[in-house]
Write a protein that holds these residues in place. Structure first.
Motif, short mmCIF file in Angstrom:
data_model
loop_
_atom_site.label_atom_id
_atom_site.label_comp_id
_atom_site.label_asym_id
_atom_site.label_seq_id
_atom_site.Cartn_x
_atom_site.Cartn_y
_atom_site.Cartn_z
N TYR A 326 0.84 -1.20 0.00
CA TYR A 326 0.00 0.00 0.00
C TYR A 326 0.87 1.25 0.00
O TYR A 326 1.76 1.40 0.83
N LYS A 327 0.62 2.14 -0.97
CA LYS A 327 1.43 3.34 -1.12
C LYS A 327 0.54 4.59 -1.17
O LYS A 327 -0.51 4.60 -1.82
N THR A 328 0.99 5.63 -0.49
CA THR A 328 0.36 6.94 -0.58
C THR A 328 1.26 7.87 -1.37
O THR A 328 2.47 7.94 -1.12
N VAL A 329 0.65 8.57 -2.32
CA VAL A 329 1.38 9.48 -3.20
C VAL A 329 0.93 10.91 -2.92
O VAL A 329 -0.25 11.16 -2.68
N LEU A 330 1.88 11.84 -2.96
CA LEU A 330 1.58 13.25 -2.70
C LEU A 330 2.10 14.11 -3.84
O LEU A 330 3.23 13.90 -4.32
N THR A 331 1.30 15.05 -4.28
CA THR A 331 1.74 16.04 -5.26
C THR A 331 1.13 17.39 -4.89
O THR A 331 0.20 17.46 -4.07
N SER A 351 -1.28 6.17 -10.41
CA SER A 351 -0.85 4.85 -10.86
C SER A 351 0.33 4.32 -10.05
O SER A 351 0.59 3.11 -10.04
N LEU A 352 1.03 5.20 -9.34
CA LEU A 352 2.18 4.79 -8.54
C LEU A 352 1.79 4.27 -7.16
O LEU A 352 2.63 3.73 -6.45
N GLY A 353 0.55 4.46 -6.78
CA GLY A 353 0.14 4.03 -5.44
C GLY A 353 -1.34 3.76 -5.33
O GLY A 353 -2.04 3.63 -6.33
N ASP A 354 -1.80 3.67 -4.09
CA ASP A 354 -3.20 3.35 -3.83
C ASP A 354 -4.00 4.59 -3.44
O ASP A 354 -5.22 4.62 -3.62
N ARG A 355 -3.32 5.59 -2.89
CA ARG A 355 -4.00 6.79 -2.39
C ARG A 355 -3.24 8.01 -2.87
O ARG A 355 -2.01 8.07 -2.74
N LEU A 356 -3.97 8.96 -3.45
CA LEU A 356 -3.33 10.19 -3.95
C LEU A 356 -3.82 11.39 -3.15
O LEU A 356 -5.01 11.69 -3.11
N VAL A 357 -2.87 12.07 -2.51
CA VAL A 357 -3.13 13.31 -1.78
C VAL A 357 -2.61 14.47 -2.62
O VAL A 357 -1.48 14.43 -3.11
N VAL A 358 -3.43 15.49 -2.79
CA VAL A 358 -3.05 16.65 -3.59
C VAL A 358 -3.01 17.89 -2.70
O VAL A 358 -4.02 18.24 -2.07
N GLY A 359 -1.84 18.54 -2.64
CA GLY A 359 -1.71 19.81 -1.94
C GLY A 359 -2.08 20.93 -2.90
O GLY A 359 -1.42 21.10 -3.93
N ASN A 410 1.56 9.94 5.95
CA ASN A 410 2.27 8.68 5.72
C ASN A 410 2.60 8.48 4.23
O ASN A 410 2.33 7.43 3.64
N VAL A 411 3.16 9.52 3.63
CA VAL A 411 3.45 9.52 2.20
C VAL A 411 4.66 8.64 1.88
O VAL A 411 5.68 8.70 2.57
N ASP A 412 4.51 7.82 0.85
CA ASP A 412 5.60 6.96 0.39
C ASP A 412 6.31 7.54 -0.83
O ASP A 412 7.50 7.32 -1.02
N ILE A 413 5.55 8.25 -1.67
CA ILE A 413 6.11 8.76 -2.93
C ILE A 413 5.65 10.21 -3.12
O ILE A 413 4.45 10.52 -3.03
N TYR A 430 12.60 11.38 3.62
CA TYR A 430 11.34 10.95 4.20
C TYR A 430 10.53 10.01 3.30
O TYR A 430 9.70 9.25 3.78
N CYS A 431 10.75 10.10 1.98
CA CYS A 431 9.98 9.30 1.03
C CYS A 431 10.71 9.29 -0.30
O CYS A 431 11.73 9.97 -0.47
N GLN A 432 10.20 8.51 -1.24
CA GLN A 432 10.75 8.54 -2.59
C GLN A 432 10.31 9.82 -3.30
O GLN A 432 9.17 10.25 -3.14
N VAL A 433 11.20 10.39 -4.10
CA VAL A 433 10.90 11.62 -4.83
C VAL A 433 11.00 11.32 -6.32
O VAL A 433 12.00 10.75 -6.79
#
Length: 453
Positions: A326-331, A351-359, A410-413, A430-433
């Motif tokens: 399970y991966k959380t992605v942030l942009t 597509s890189l994870g399961d959950r996308l958070v947008v700032g 809990n961002v992974d990417i 802290y995470c993959q960039v």
């Protein structure tokens, strides 16, 4: 309606024979040799593919390209490697507004679909995809068969539904043409693996555990390459995977069984067996980003076995296979004047994870950056929340909040466009960039310039 099927192999012949049961259809098979032409017209047979079968006597044949301009619908049922050359041959003879129906399964270099190739070579847009869970050997015997129609316009849907009346062919449908095309190739990879599992373990529990995992991986690849998730539930998705992976008539499953029982190894170039799944593995492996591959343990196991010469076994480590990835992605972004480029970066990020958070930049933060938005923060937030790829929208109020956002969610990417390359590398602690290439030809700045003009 006059319909020409280009491709007199097993599937083209089976489809043609069935469509000829509709008395409103005039169905012709295009034949390259005079002997095949004579056989079909006089004996109503195709002994090469159906040695003990009589074809529908209403099925006819043509042998000369000059007759192609008489047909309203042309169906392509050729092996993938022959399609480009054949399209060049028929191009000068095409009738205006002809409907091209792609029956062929496969994927081309650079993950171009056959429909995309047809549009490019023939300079036409009136192209649909028709494929799904089907064995020609059963279709020729009038077994009811469900195919998926990928189409753009209702007129296309109406034409296909009228063609298949009073036949053994039924359809479900979607406007996700690319998804239908991709699924026809992806199922071959996983059919090999499921054949291997049955050959190695001979367990119903294990078979359906792995089938579930295969289905999940196909969903990830499909969305990553531009298809839609819901297409998985159609005949071209779930149906074709089940047919190809669980039925011994499937060549790809048979290859997997041979591997599982120890009769086949990765030195496949010394064998005469050439299968679609192996070719597809190479093309998709080259196209997918490494971050996406990390979510695909079955795909990577297959790629290592068939592509890497050092691998001689396709052993499964079930703890690794079923590991929770399970991966959380942030942009981040402003997302003003929402356009296709925004959709693409959100799709690729999800597509890189399961959950996308947008700032999302607030109105106040945009003023500090010297930006003025056409839409308020609340309206931009509502637009983002309506996008299927976005799971959560958070306010971006200052540059310094990135580390807190990563840890709190809990961002992974972390992903951004490549015009920000290097600016957020400090987050790698802290995470993959990851930095995406921008979508060419579109930007908010360009849109604002056009609107001002």
């Amino acid at each position: 309606m006059k319909i020409l099927i280009i491709g007199g192999g097993a599937f083209g012949t089976a489809v043609g024979s069935q469509l000829a049961y509709n008395s409103l259809n005039e169905i012709y098979l295009f034949q390259r040799s005079s002997s095949r032409y004579e056989e079909l017209m006089k004996e109503h047979t195709n002994h090469t593919y159906f040695p003990n079968k009589k074809l529908n006597p209403a099925l006819k044949s043509v042998i000369d390209y000059k007759y192609i301009n008489q047909f309203t619908v042309i169906m392509i049922a050729l092996p993938t490697k022959f399609i480009a050359g054949e399209l060049e041959k028929i191009k000068p003879y095409l009738k205006k507004d002809v409907l091209i129906v792609n029956l062929s399964k496969g994927i081309l270099n650079n993950n171009k679909t056959i429909v995309e190739l047809i549009r490019e070579v023939l300079s036409v847009d009136n192209v649909v995809s028709l494929k799904g869970a089907s064995f020609a050997s059963e279709m020729i015997d009038s077994a009811p068969t469900l195919l998926t129609l990928g189409y753009d316009y209702k007129e296309q849907y109406n034409v296909i539904t009228s063609i298949i009346k009073n036949t053994n062919i039924y359809i479900d449908y979607t406007t996700d043409i690319r998804g239908v095309e991709l699924l026809s190739a992806l199922k071959n990879i996983y059919a090999i693996f499921l054949g291997y599992v049955d050959g190695q373990y001979n367990s119903a529990n294990t078979r359906f555990m792995v089938l579930t995992k295969c289905f999940a991986e196909i969903k990830i690849i499909l969305k990553g390459l531009g298809g839609r998730e819901e297409s998985l539930l159609l005949s071209a998705g779930f149906g074709d995977l089940g047919l190809t992976a669980l039925n011994d008539l499937s060549r790809n499953r048979t290859l997997g069984l041979l591997i599982g029982k120890g009769f086949f190894n990765s030195d496949f170039t010394n064998h005469s067996v050439v299968l679609e799944g192996i070719k597809t593995l190479n093309m998709i492996d080259e196209a997918m980003p490494d971050l996406l591959k990390k979510r695909l343990p079955i795909f990577m196991r297959m790629a290592n076995f068939f592509i890497s010469p050092s691998e001689n076994k396709m052993d499964i480590v079930f703890d690794e296979l079923m590991e929770n990835n399970y991966k959380t992605v942030l942009t981040y972004g402003t997302f003003d004047l929402f356009h296709y480029g925004h959709v693409e970066i959100l799709r690729r990020a999800k597509s890189l994870g399961d959950r996308l958070v947008v700032g999302l930049s607030t109105d106040e933060f945009n003023l500090l950056k010297g930006k003025k938005c056409e839409f308020s923060f609340e309206k931009r937030k509502r637009m983002l929340e309506s996008i299927e790829y976005v799971d959560l929208v958070i306010p971006e109020s200052e540059w310094e909040q990135k580390v807190d956002d990563v840890t709190k969610n809990n961002v992974d990417i972390f992903v951004m466009g490549d015009d920000w390359r290097g600016k957020f590398d400090f987050l790698s602690e802290y995470c993959q960039v990851h930095y995406f290439e921008r979508t060419e030809g579109i930007s908010t700045t360009k849109l604002k310039s056009i609107l001002k003009d």
